[in-house]
Design a protein around this motif. Structure first.
Motif, PDB file in Angstrom:
ATOM      1  N   LYS A 147      19.111  46.290  30.637  1.00 27.60           N
ATOM      2  CA  LYS A 147      18.818  45.123  29.840  1.00 27.60           C
ATOM      3  C   LYS A 147      17.467  45.240  28.945  1.00 27.60           C
ATOM      4  CE  LYS A 147      20.607  41.765  33.440  1.00 27.60           C
ATOM      5  NZ  LYS A 147      20.293  40.696  34.307  1.00 27.60           N
ATOM      6  N   PRO A 148      17.459  44.600  27.809  1.00 23.96           N
ATOM      7  CA  PRO A 148      16.226  44.754  27.279  1.00 23.96           C
ATOM      8  C   PRO A 148      15.113  44.102  28.057  1.00 23.96           C
ATOM      9  CG  PRO A 148      17.546  42.950  26.353  1.00 23.96           C
ATOM     10  CD  PRO A 148      18.364  43.539  27.491  1.00 23.96           C
ATOM     11  N   THR A 149      13.716  44.812  27.761  1.00 21.90           N
ATOM     12  CA  THR A 149      12.601  44.472  28.373  1.00 21.90           C
ATOM     13  C   THR A 149      12.134  42.946  28.086  1.00 21.90           C
ATOM     14  OG1 THR A 149      11.292  45.409  26.903  1.00 21.90           O
ATOM     15  CG2 THR A 149      12.034  46.652  28.827  1.00 21.90           C
ATOM     16  N   ILE A 150      12.514  42.521  26.876  1.00 17.12           N
ATOM     17  CA  ILE A 150      12.069  41.195  26.230  1.00 17.12           C
ATOM     18  C   ILE A 150      13.462  40.574  25.952  1.00 17.12           C
ATOM     19  CG2 ILE A 150      10.582  40.032  24.557  1.00 17.12           C
ATOM     20  CD1 ILE A 150       9.068  42.443  24.357  1.00 17.12           C
ATOM     21  N   GLN A 151      13.225  39.396  26.561  1.00 15.47           N
ATOM     22  CA  GLN A 151      14.344  38.357  26.335  1.00 15.47           C
ATOM     23  C   GLN A 151      14.348  38.055  24.718  1.00 15.47           C
ATOM     24  OE1 GLN A 151      16.846  37.712  28.266  1.00 15.47           O
ATOM     25  NE2 GLN A 151      17.684  36.128  26.994  1.00 15.47           N
ATOM     26  N   GLN A 152      15.601  38.178  23.841  1.00 18.28           N
ATOM     27  CA  GLN A 152      15.384  37.707  22.767  1.00 18.28           C
ATOM     28  C   GLN A 152      16.013  36.369  22.401  1.00 18.28           C
ATOM     29  OE1 GLN A 152      14.271  39.842  20.403  1.00 18.28           O
ATOM     30  NE2 GLN A 152      14.076  41.532  21.818  1.00 18.28           N
ATOM     31  N   LYS A 153      15.982  35.727  21.105  1.00 16.87           N
ATOM     32  CA  LYS A 153      16.335  34.417  21.030  1.00 16.87           C
ATOM     33  C   LYS A 153      17.341  34.528  19.876  1.00 16.87           C
ATOM     34  CE  LYS A 153      11.539  32.598  21.484  1.00 16.87           C
ATOM     35  NZ  LYS A 153      10.451  31.720  21.183  1.00 16.87           N
ATOM     36  N   GLY A 154      17.983  33.110  20.076  1.00 12.96           N
ATOM     37  CA  GLY A 154      19.276  33.091  18.760  1.00 12.96           C
ATOM     38  C   GLY A 154      20.215  34.097  18.959  1.00 12.96           C
ATOM     39  N   ARG A 155      20.544  34.624  17.846  1.00 15.04           N
ATOM     40  CA  ARG A 155      21.598  35.517  17.872  1.00 15.04           C
ATOM     41  C   ARG A 155      21.444  36.902  18.542  1.00 15.04           C
ATOM     42  NH1 ARG A 155      22.844  37.538  12.615  1.00 15.04           N
ATOM     43  NH2 ARG A 155      25.014  37.962  13.300  1.00 15.04           N
ATOM     44  N   PHE A 156      20.156  37.037  19.232  1.00 13.44           N
ATOM     45  CA  PHE A 156      19.997  38.262  19.645  1.00 13.44           C
ATOM     46  C   PHE A 156      19.844  38.053  20.962  1.00 13.44           C
ATOM     47  CE2 PHE A 156      18.581  39.038  15.448  1.00 13.44           C
ATOM     48  CZ  PHE A 156      18.839  40.240  14.962  1.00 13.44           C
ATOM     49  N   TYR A 210      25.044  37.466  23.934  1.00 12.39           N
ATOM     50  CA  TYR A 210      25.580  37.752  22.750  1.00 12.39           C
ATOM     51  C   TYR A 210      25.782  39.305  22.370  1.00 12.39           C
ATOM     52  CZ  TYR A 210      25.065  32.987  21.898  1.00 12.39           C
ATOM     53  OH  TYR A 210      25.100  31.370  22.032  1.00 12.39           O
ATOM     54  N   ARG A 211      25.201  39.950  23.003  1.00 12.75           N
ATOM     55  CA  ARG A 211      25.383  41.687  23.031  1.00 12.75           C
ATOM     56  C   ARG A 211      26.522  42.113  23.037  1.00 12.75           C
ATOM     57  NH1 ARG A 211      19.837  43.680  22.684  1.00 12.75           N
ATOM     58  NH2 ARG A 211      18.646  42.046  21.900  1.00 12.75           N
ATOM     59  N   CYS A 254      31.052  49.034  12.407  1.00 11.14           N
ATOM     60  CA  CYS A 254      31.611  50.364  12.318  1.00 11.14           C
ATOM     61  C   CYS A 254      32.194  50.906  13.557  1.00 11.14           C
ATOM     62  CB  CYS A 254      30.302  51.455  11.961  1.00 11.14           C
ATOM     63  SG  CYS A 254      29.117  51.404  13.072  1.00 11.14           S
ATOM     64  N   GLY A 255      32.145  50.232  14.446  1.00 13.54           N
ATOM     65  CA  GLY A 255      32.852  50.496  15.920  1.00 13.54           C
ATOM     66  C   GLY A 255      32.089  51.591  16.765  1.00 13.54           C
ATOM     67  N   HIS A 256      31.007  51.981  16.322  1.00 13.25           N
ATOM     68  CA  HIS A 256      30.000  52.792  17.044  1.00 13.25           C
ATOM     69  C   HIS A 256      29.545  52.125  18.399  1.00 13.25           C
ATOM     70  CE1 HIS A 256      27.143  56.050  17.313  1.00 13.25           C
ATOM     71  NE2 HIS A 256      26.156  55.152  18.004  1.00 13.25           N
ATOM     72  N   PRO A 257      29.679  52.863  19.585  1.00 16.42           N
ATOM     73  CA  PRO A 257      29.349  52.499  20.888  1.00 16.42           C
ATOM     74  C   PRO A 257      27.839  52.092  21.018  1.00 16.42           C
ATOM     75  CG  PRO A 257      30.519  54.651  20.945  1.00 16.42           C
ATOM     76  CD  PRO A 257      30.106  54.270  19.592  1.00 16.42           C
ATOM     77  N   LEU A 258      27.618  50.995  21.690  1.00 18.20           N
ATOM     78  CA  LEU A 258      26.206  50.472  21.676  1.00 18.20           C
ATOM     79  C   LEU A 258      25.889  50.204  23.159  1.00 18.20           C
ATOM     80  CD1 LEU A 258      26.473  47.664  19.065  1.00 18.20           C
ATOM     81  CD2 LEU A 258      25.482  50.099  18.885  1.00 18.20           C
ATOM     82  N   GLU A 259      24.692  50.276  23.670  1.00 21.30           N
ATOM     83  CA  GLU A 259      24.199  49.554  24.894  1.00 21.30           C
ATOM     84  C   GLU A 259      23.596  48.243  24.612  1.00 21.30           C
ATOM     85  OE1 GLU A 259      21.691  52.603  26.699  1.00 21.30           O
ATOM     86  OE2 GLU A 259      22.995  54.091  26.521  1.00 21.30           O
ATOM     87  N   LEU A 260      23.672  47.532  25.840  1.00 21.36           N
ATOM     88  CA  LEU A 260      22.902  46.208  25.829  1.00 21.36           C
ATOM     89  C   LEU A 260      21.578  46.120  25.299  1.00 21.36           C
ATOM     90  CD1 LEU A 260      24.405  44.653  28.916  1.00 21.36           C
ATOM     91  CD2 LEU A 260      25.459  44.310  26.611  1.00 21.36           C
ATOM     92  N   SER A 261      20.843  47.332  25.284  1.00 21.88           N
ATOM     93  CA  SER A 261      19.464  47.214  24.886  1.00 21.88           C
ATOM     94  C   SER A 261      19.368  47.471  23.409  1.00 21.88           C
ATOM     95  CB  SER A 261      18.711  48.303  25.644  1.00 21.88           C
ATOM     96  OG  SER A 261      19.441  49.597  25.231  1.00 21.88           O
ATOM     97  N   ASP A 262      20.456  47.986  22.670  1.00 22.88           N
ATOM     98  CA  ASP A 262      20.441  48.004  21.391  1.00 22.88           C
ATOM     99  C   ASP A 262      20.492  46.744  20.631  1.00 22.88           C
ATOM    100  OD1 ASP A 262      20.233  50.919  21.563  1.00 22.88           O
ATOM    101  OD2 ASP A 262      22.579  50.867  21.683  1.00 22.88           O
ATOM    102  N   LYS A 263      19.316  46.588  19.874  1.00 20.73           N
ATOM    103  CA  LYS A 263      19.198  45.210  19.009  1.00 20.73           C
ATOM    104  C   LYS A 263      20.210  45.468  17.776  1.00 20.73           C
ATOM    105  CE  LYS A 263      16.059  41.766  17.073  1.00 20.73           C
ATOM    106  NZ  LYS A 263      14.615  41.421  16.972  1.00 20.73           N
ATOM    107  N   GLN A 303      23.743  47.461  11.597  1.00 22.39           N
ATOM    108  CA  GLN A 303      23.923  45.805  11.482  1.00 22.39           C
ATOM    109  C   GLN A 303      23.638  45.656  13.001  1.00 22.39           C
ATOM    110  OE1 GLN A 303      27.610  44.169  10.311  1.00 22.39           O
ATOM    111  NE2 GLN A 303      28.163  43.899  12.363  1.00 22.39           N
ATOM    112  N   ALA A 304      23.213  43.896  12.819  1.00 27.30           N
ATOM    113  CA  ALA A 304      22.561  43.503  13.984  1.00 27.30           C
ATOM    114  C   ALA A 304      23.745  43.552  15.550  1.00 27.30           C
ATOM    115  CB  ALA A 304      22.259  42.084  13.901  1.00 27.30           C
TER     116      ALA A 304
END
Length: 374
Positions: A4-13, A17-18, A25-34, A41-42
């Protein structure tokens, strides 16, 4: 264990929504990746709302870490150093120099377009005045010591009958052409190239003013004129000259609005001379071109600010801002090329001379092109 990200994000982030794969591009992401580390891309699966759309648009331009503000700050406060950083590899931090210069040129073009100062010159056009020089109007502007002296001068002026003489000469020339246009044009075709072209322009000028000729094809049919490139060019030039004579202010506005874009034609040539002057420096031609783009961008910024100040305060501030740019350019050359004051001053004056020569050449070509196509 959840990542999990250390700081709670707002809105679309927000965390809910992660995604685990980039939607672009289909690149693998982690939930911490903004943002996606592959395409930037967001990382958000939230449907784009109208509010999200405008927030994202404005954030790209007005956020404190945006490329635009970094470019403007570096360009204004660090002459020459922004180019050094850009060519050394820090390109993601700044706006692309060519795109930035193009944007400024468009903004300057829009400002010039809204400025109708030159349109006031249309009152001097032939459409609003007698084509013959008005001596009476000029005579009334002269101050005489007494009425007797004025009467004597008026009598002498009337004795010359200059207006009638000029009008008669014009009418005589036009009547010769209009009496038999086809024969007159055939006589013109026997002259040398230069004089022939000038006479053809004068011929078309006369027939367009006195006849219902709007297109070149009409002239070829009506007067049995050969359909050649030379004849069509003379016709187009005559048409443009008539339009410029009618509305000189509109022509000037059209010409001024094109000036910013001449930059993109002569800057590459100018950069070649910079490369020659600094040939011992380990810079490529592209490095010099980027340096030119950055400096020209600063000039456009100063011209935009100058136009806005002139419009608000009704003053002429161009001279001050040109002086500021002259000082800025010297500092930029010193900071970027890292040479002593004497060498920099010599090269500064030499390159500015080349710049003005190329600029004058570009403007001459632009005027000629504008006259032929107006």
């Amino acid at each position: 264990m959840k990542n999990k990200p250390t700081i709670q994000q707002k809105g679309r982030f927000k965390l809910k929504y992660r995604g685990v794969d980039c939607l672009n591009c289909g690149h693998p992401l982690e939930l911490s990746d903004k943002y996606c580390p592959n395409c930037s891309q967001a990382n958000s699966t939230k449907k784009l709302t109208l509010l999200d759309f405008f927030e994202e648009f404005l954030a790209n331009y007005f956020s404190y870490d945006s490329k635009l503000w970094k470019t403007l700050t570096a360009l204004l406060l660090r002459p020459g150093k922004i180019t050094k950083e850009y060519i050394s590899g820090r390109r993601l931090s700044y706006t692309n120099p060519f795109r930035f210069l193009l944007s400024l040129a468009i903004i300057y073009f829009l400002i010039i377009s809204f400025n109708n100062e030159f349109e006031s010159f249309n009152k001097f056009g032939s459409i609003n005045k007698n084509p013959v020089f008005d001596l009476n109007n000029e005579f009334n502007k002269i101050e005489f010591e007494n009425e007797e002296e004025k009467k004597l001068a008026r009598a002498q002026l009337d004795s010359f009958n200059i207006n009638s003489f000029i009008k008669n000469r014009i009418n005589e020339k036009d009547s010769i052409i209009l009496s038999d246009p086809e024969l007159h044009f055939k006589k013109i075709d026997t002259s040398s190239l230069t004089s022939r072209f000038i006479e053809k322009v004068d011929f078309f000028n006369t027939v367009i003013r006195n006849d219902t000729i709007y297109y070149f094809d009409q002239g070829t049919t009506k007067f049995n004129i050969p359909s050649s490139n030379e004849n069509e060019m003379a016709f187009n030039l005559a048409t443009s000259i008539i339009e410029i004579d009618k509305r000189p202010g509109s022509f000037l506005s059209s010409l001024i609005s094109k000036l910013p874009f001449t930059t993109f034609f002569f800057l590459p040539f100018f950069s070649f001379f910079i490369w020659l002057v600094y040939i011992r420096k380990k810079y490529t031609y592209t490095d010099h071109l980027i340096f030119s783009f950055h400096n020209q961008s600063l000039l456009f910024i100063l011209l935009i600010v100058s136009n806005l100040i002139n419009a608000v305060f009704n003053i002429s501030s161009e001279g001050l801002f040109i002086l500021i740019f002259a000082i800025y350019l010297y500092k930029a050359m010193r900071n970027f090329y890292q040479q002593g004051r004497v060498k920099t001053v010599i090269k500064y004056f030499f390159l500015n001379t080349i710049f003005f020569i190329l600029g004058a050449l570009a403007i001459t070509i632009l005027i000629a092109q504008s006259v032929f196509t107006y």
